[in-house]
Write a protein that holds these residues in place. Structure first.
Motif, short mmCIF file in Angstrom:
data_model
loop_
_atom_site.label_atom_id
_atom_site.label_comp_id
_atom_site.label_asym_id
_atom_site.label_seq_id
_atom_site.Cartn_x
_atom_site.Cartn_y
_atom_site.Cartn_z
N ALA A 131 0.13 -1.42 0.28
CA ALA A 131 0.03 -0.25 0.11
C ALA A 131 0.96 1.21 -0.12
CB ALA A 131 -0.78 0.46 1.39
N ALA A 132 1.70 1.18 0.58
CA ALA A 132 2.56 2.69 0.71
C ALA A 132 3.36 2.44 -1.06
CB ALA A 132 4.04 2.69 2.00
N ALA A 133 3.89 1.65 -0.97
CA ALA A 133 4.69 1.30 -2.90
C ALA A 133 3.64 2.78 -4.37
CB ALA A 133 5.03 0.32 -2.72
N VAL A 134 2.82 2.08 -4.06
CA VAL A 134 1.40 2.87 -4.31
C VAL A 134 1.35 4.12 -4.10
CG1 VAL A 134 -0.78 2.92 -5.03
CG2 VAL A 134 0.17 0.60 -5.03
N ASP A 135 1.06 4.70 -2.88
CA ASP A 135 1.52 5.94 -2.76
C ASP A 135 2.63 6.81 -2.81
OD1 ASP A 135 -1.00 6.01 -1.49
OD2 ASP A 135 -0.83 5.55 0.42
N PHE A 136 4.12 6.33 -2.67
CA PHE A 136 5.03 6.66 -2.90
C PHE A 136 5.81 6.90 -4.33
CE2 PHE A 136 9.72 5.65 -2.39
CZ PHE A 136 9.85 7.12 -2.07
N ILE A 140 6.69 9.88 -6.26
CA ILE A 140 7.50 10.65 -7.19
C ILE A 140 6.75 10.71 -8.61
CG2 ILE A 140 9.47 9.08 -8.41
CD1 ILE A 140 9.96 9.39 -5.12
N ARG A 141 5.89 9.98 -9.11
CA ARG A 141 5.45 10.69 -10.32
C ARG A 141 5.15 12.39 -10.49
NH1 ARG A 141 0.99 12.17 -12.20
NH2 ARG A 141 -0.30 12.35 -11.40
N MET A 142 4.17 12.75 -9.26
CA MET A 142 4.62 13.93 -9.13
C MET A 142 5.64 14.70 -9.15
SD MET A 142 0.65 14.45 -6.63
CE MET A 142 1.54 13.72 -5.51
N LEU A 177 11.89 2.96 -0.54
CA LEU A 177 10.55 2.86 -0.06
C LEU A 177 10.53 3.31 1.56
CD1 LEU A 177 7.03 2.55 -0.60
CD2 LEU A 177 8.48 -0.24 -1.19
N ARG A 178 11.54 2.77 1.68
CA ARG A 178 11.42 2.30 3.76
C ARG A 178 11.11 3.85 4.51
NH1 ARG A 178 14.72 2.66 7.92
NH2 ARG A 178 16.97 2.78 7.14
N TYR A 179 12.00 4.91 3.71
CA TYR A 179 12.11 5.63 4.37
C TYR A 179 10.45 6.56 4.31
CZ TYR A 179 13.64 10.67 5.94
OH TYR A 179 12.98 11.90 6.53
N PHE A 180 10.06 7.09 3.42
CA PHE A 180 9.24 6.77 2.81
C PHE A 180 7.75 6.42 3.88
CE2 PHE A 180 4.18 6.80 0.96
CZ PHE A 180 4.62 7.84 0.72
N HIS A 181 8.32 4.66 3.95
CA HIS A 181 6.92 4.54 4.67
C HIS A 181 7.25 4.84 6.29
CE1 HIS A 181 3.71 1.16 6.03
NE2 HIS A 181 5.14 0.31 6.79
N ASP A 186 2.79 9.69 9.15
CA ASP A 186 1.79 10.99 9.57
C ASP A 186 2.29 12.19 8.47
OD1 ASP A 186 0.81 9.01 10.79
OD2 ASP A 186 2.40 9.13 12.32
N CYS A 187 2.72 12.59 7.68
CA CYS A 187 2.81 13.54 6.96
C CYS A 187 1.75 14.00 6.06
CB CYS A 187 4.32 13.96 6.32
SG CYS A 187 5.98 13.14 7.43
N SER A 188 1.24 15.14 5.92
CA SER A 188 1.03 15.42 4.91
C SER A 188 1.24 16.00 3.58
CB SER A 188 0.36 17.15 5.44
OG SER A 188 1.55 18.01 4.95
N LEU A 189 0.13 15.96 2.54
CA LEU A 189 1.00 15.84 1.16
C LEU A 189 1.69 16.52 0.69
CD1 LEU A 189 0.55 14.70 -1.73
CD2 LEU A 189 -1.10 16.23 -2.04
N ALA A 190 1.86 18.14 1.15
CA ALA A 190 2.62 19.24 1.10
C ALA A 190 4.18 18.96 2.20
CB ALA A 190 1.66 20.45 1.81
N GLU A 191 3.65 18.59 2.63
CA GLU A 191 5.25 18.01 3.49
C GLU A 191 6.06 16.87 2.70
OE1 GLU A 191 4.17 18.80 8.67
OE2 GLU A 191 3.74 16.64 7.23
N LYS A 192 4.93 15.68 2.54
CA LYS A 192 6.01 14.29 1.41
C LYS A 192 6.56 15.44 0.12
CE LYS A 192 2.86 11.24 3.36
NZ LYS A 192 1.58 10.37 3.22
N LEU A 193 5.92 16.09 -0.13
CA LEU A 193 5.94 16.52 -1.97
C LEU A 193 7.25 17.46 -1.54
CD1 LEU A 193 2.42 17.70 -3.63
CD2 LEU A 193 4.46 15.43 -4.26
N THR A 194 7.23 18.58 -0.17
CA THR A 194 8.29 19.31 -0.29
C THR A 194 9.71 18.01 0.10
OG1 THR A 194 7.14 21.23 0.66
CG2 THR A 194 8.84 21.03 1.16
N SER A 195 9.45 17.46 1.53
CA SER A 195 10.58 16.96 1.28
C SER A 195 11.36 16.16 0.07
CB SER A 195 10.46 14.87 2.31
OG SER A 195 11.40 14.62 2.28
N TRP A 196 10.55 15.60 -1.12
CA TRP A 196 10.79 14.58 -2.33
C TRP A 196 11.84 15.87 -3.19
CZ3 TRP A 196 12.64 10.19 -1.33
CH2 TRP A 196 12.80 9.58 -0.13
#
Length: 240
Positions: A131-136, A140-142, A177-181, A186-196
């Protein structure tokens, strides 16, 4: 980024000594001139040619170099065949201990494809990691859309022992993927996008500079600034 994983390596400048240290530091920095001399001395130690960087020249060439670094990765063809293993950077038992025992990283093989992105690992994923891989992959696509990159140049991997969140191998980018998972569940979408976004800038900068020195930091900043309007556009599209 990575600041990271490691990344990869710390991004802070040299730490001024609290006490005299070495022939050149018999008297610690004192006053503005003393501090400037200290930083000049230490920055030059970290460069290959021993000279201070020409910041004015580097700023003028920032846009050109940023686009060049991205185009080097854009030029890559389809990901290596599933039968070809990849190997992430070597790691130590403890990155905090200089003498830590060197561990050989596992050889990672293609174990699946998620939203079009190849995933490399040692063993099949658990349902939770699936499930995490699908989200990750969607994250990454974005991020790839910001730089004009896609699944041909961006690859996912899962290494349960690796301290790096991403790495650059022959101009192809690998994301953990492990780091993301574990770190961003618990991060917001904005936090995830900014991080990557920042991590991707960090890894693309390695197309021009391999070590983590001032030149790498300058190239990374060129990328961050050059592609920031596109990244802000992505956030706007997501209602962020």
């Amino acid at each position: 980024r990575s600041a990271s994983p490691p990344s990869e390596g710390g991004r802070a400048g040299p730490t001024p000594p609290a006490t005299p240290r070495g022939t050149g530091d018999q008297q610690g920095p004192s006053g503005p001139k003393g501090w400037m001399d200290y930083w000049k001395r230490n920055l030059s130690r970290g460069s290959e040619d021993g000279r201070m960087p020409n910041f004015d020249s580097e700023a003028q060439n920032g846009r050109k170099t940023a686009q060049g670094m991205v185009s080097e990765t854009q030029a890559l063809n389809k990901q290596t065949p599933p039968s070809i293993a990849i190997t992430p950077p070597a790691r130590k038992e403890s990155s905090e201990e200089p003498g830590g025992e060197e561990k050989l990283p596992p050889r990672l093989h293609h174990i699946g494809t998620y939203n079009g992105f190849a995933l490399y690992g040692v063993e099949p994923l658990t349902p939770e990691y699936e499930a995490a891989a699908v989200d990750f992959a969607e994250i990454i696509r974005m991020i790839g859309s910001v730089f004009g990159l896609d699944e041909n140049q961006m690859v996912l991997f899962v290494d349960k022992d690796s301290p790096v969140r991403a790495f650059n191998r022959n101009r192809r980018l690998f994301y953990n993927l492990r780091y993301f998972h574990q770190a961003q569940r618990d991060c917001s979408l904005a936090e995830k996008l900014t991080s990557w976004y920042v991590t991707t800038c960090h890894e693309l900068a390695h197309n021009r500079v391999r070590p983590h020195d001032y030149r790498h930091e300058n190239e990374m900043q060129n990328l961050v600034m050059q592609y920031l309007p596109r990244f802000r556009g992505l956030l706007s599209e997501q209602g962020l």
